[in-house]
Design a protein around this motif. Structure first.
Motif, short mmCIF file in Angstrom:
data_model
loop_
_atom_site.label_atom_id
_atom_site.label_comp_id
_atom_site.label_asym_id
_atom_site.label_seq_id
_atom_site.Cartn_x
_atom_site.Cartn_y
_atom_site.Cartn_z
N UNK A 113 38.67 47.15 55.47
CA UNK A 113 38.79 46.57 54.13
C UNK A 113 40.23 46.49 53.67
N UNK A 114 41.06 47.44 54.09
CA UNK A 114 42.46 47.43 53.73
C UNK A 114 43.22 46.29 54.42
N UNK A 115 42.77 45.92 55.60
CA UNK A 115 43.49 44.89 56.35
C UNK A 115 43.19 43.47 55.86
N UNK A 116 42.10 43.31 55.13
CA UNK A 116 41.77 41.98 54.59
C UNK A 116 42.68 41.68 53.40
N UNK A 117 43.43 40.59 53.42
CA UNK A 117 44.32 40.28 52.30
C UNK A 117 43.52 40.12 51.01
N UNK A 118 44.05 40.61 49.88
CA UNK A 118 43.35 40.46 48.60
C UNK A 118 43.02 39.01 48.27
N UNK A 119 43.90 38.09 48.66
CA UNK A 119 43.64 36.68 48.39
C UNK A 119 42.37 36.22 49.10
N UNK A 165 38.90 34.78 47.52
CA UNK A 165 38.29 33.51 47.94
C UNK A 165 36.82 33.69 48.27
N UNK A 166 36.47 34.85 48.81
CA UNK A 166 35.07 35.12 49.14
C UNK A 166 34.26 35.50 47.90
N UNK A 167 34.90 36.25 46.99
CA UNK A 167 34.18 36.77 45.82
C UNK A 167 33.94 35.72 44.74
N UNK A 168 34.85 34.77 44.61
CA UNK A 168 34.71 33.79 43.52
C UNK A 168 33.42 32.99 43.60
N UNK A 169 33.01 32.47 44.78
CA UNK A 169 31.73 31.74 44.81
C UNK A 169 30.52 32.59 44.44
N UNK A 179 47.94 39.04 41.28
CA UNK A 179 47.33 37.83 41.85
C UNK A 179 45.99 37.51 41.19
N UNK A 180 45.53 38.39 40.30
CA UNK A 180 44.24 38.13 39.64
C UNK A 180 44.27 36.84 38.84
N UNK A 181 45.44 36.44 38.41
CA UNK A 181 45.55 35.23 37.60
C UNK A 181 45.23 33.98 38.40
N UNK A 182 45.21 34.07 39.73
CA UNK A 182 44.86 32.91 40.55
C UNK A 182 43.39 32.55 40.44
N UNK A 183 42.56 33.49 39.95
CA UNK A 183 41.13 33.22 39.81
C UNK A 183 40.70 33.26 38.35
N UNK A 184 41.63 33.04 37.45
CA UNK A 184 41.29 32.91 36.04
C UNK A 184 41.28 34.19 35.25
N UNK A 232 38.65 39.91 40.94
CA UNK A 232 39.89 40.67 41.08
C UNK A 232 39.62 42.16 41.20
N UNK A 233 38.67 42.67 40.41
CA UNK A 233 38.30 44.08 40.51
C UNK A 233 37.78 44.40 41.91
N UNK A 234 36.96 43.50 42.46
CA UNK A 234 36.43 43.72 43.82
C UNK A 234 37.55 43.78 44.84
N UNK A 235 38.52 42.87 44.72
CA UNK A 235 39.63 42.87 45.66
C UNK A 235 40.48 44.13 45.53
N UNK A 236 40.76 44.54 44.31
CA UNK A 236 41.56 45.75 44.08
C UNK A 236 40.82 47.00 44.54
N UNK A 237 39.51 47.00 44.36
CA UNK A 237 38.69 48.14 44.82
C UNK A 237 38.82 48.32 46.34
#
Length: 243
Positions: A94-100, A104-108, A188-193, A117-122
């Motif tokens: 999970x750490x190796x997956x870039x937050x971006x 991209x996966x979580x937004x849909x 980077x959370x601002x990239x998804x609103x 953004x919370x999911x990515x930061x978690x």
């Protein structure tokens, strides 16, 4: 008056002063960047962005703390030791997956806003906490466990009153790393609103407005420094109380 010499106090004052003072710094940035028609970020207040940024970091870090410490405790118990390599591998992946990519996966699935953004930061903040928990529990002397068993403590009493108490400084070091990393990554959370202190940075980069980038980056950096100093102070107190 010794508190006036505390660097942490002045860092906090500087951060608050920037939050309040940046909206009035238009002439300064107009002089610094005369080629920019609008050199001062004004879409949202910096105080509002800071609170939104803190919400993202605190929420994700709290979830990571619960999951990291919880899984660390489980895989150091007798029944869960066989799962330790698996848990470490999954969390490290999970750490190796870039937050971006996570965004991209979580937004849909979750839609635009704060929760992707919370999911990515978690995911990004989980590994340091797990590693700190494992290292802290592994460092507890066997004699301390034996003494706890000898005085009749239950397994849960031994865990809470002996093992986690002795491991707390090392666990806190992992939490410190996780939170500081997430403060920077939350931009980077601002990239998804989602609103964050990264909003001026993202808008500035997309609009070739260096002034916006500097305003957002300065606040993110100061927030990270203040948080790091706060954790350092807390670690120092834990180490002193444990001696």
């Amino acid at each position: 008056m010794r508190w006036l010499k505390d660097p942490l106090l002045w860092l906090i004052i500087l951060f608050i002063a920037l939050l309040v003072g940046l909206p009035y710094s238009g002439p300064l940035f107009a002089w610094w960047f005369p080629e920019q028609a609008r050199p001062l970020y004004q879409q949202e207040s910096f105080v509002q962005l800071a609170l939104a940024h803190l919400f993202l970091v605190v929420t994700a870090s709290t979830l990571a703390l619960l999951a990291g410490v919880g899984s660390g405790v489980l895989v150091t118990r007798r029944a869960g030791r066989r799962f330790r390599p698996l848990v470490e591998t999954i969390v490290a992946a999970g750490q190796t997956v870039p937050p971006v990519a996570v965004l991209a996966i979580a937004v849909p699935v979750m839609g635009f806003g704060a929760w992707p953004a919370v999911a990515a930061l978690f995911l990004y903040g989980l590994l340091p906490i797990l590693q700190g928990t494992l290292a802290g529990l592994d460092s507890v002397p066997a004699s301390s466990r034996e003494i706890a068993d000898g005085v009749g403590m239950s397994p849960w009493q031994r865990l809470w009153q002996v093992e986690l108490a002795l491991a707390a400084p090392v666990i806190l070091a992992g939490v410190r790393t996780s939170v500081i990393v997430n403060i920077g990554t939350a931009a980077i959370a601002s990239t998804v609103g989602a609103e964050s202190l990264g909003s001026p940075v993202i808008i500035g980069l997309s609009g070739f407005n260096t002034a916006y980038v500097i305003q957002g980056a300065l606040l993110v950096a100061l927030l990270a420094i203040v948080s790091d100093r706060l954790f350092e102070r807390l670690q120092r107190r834990l180490n002193v109380s444990g001696e």
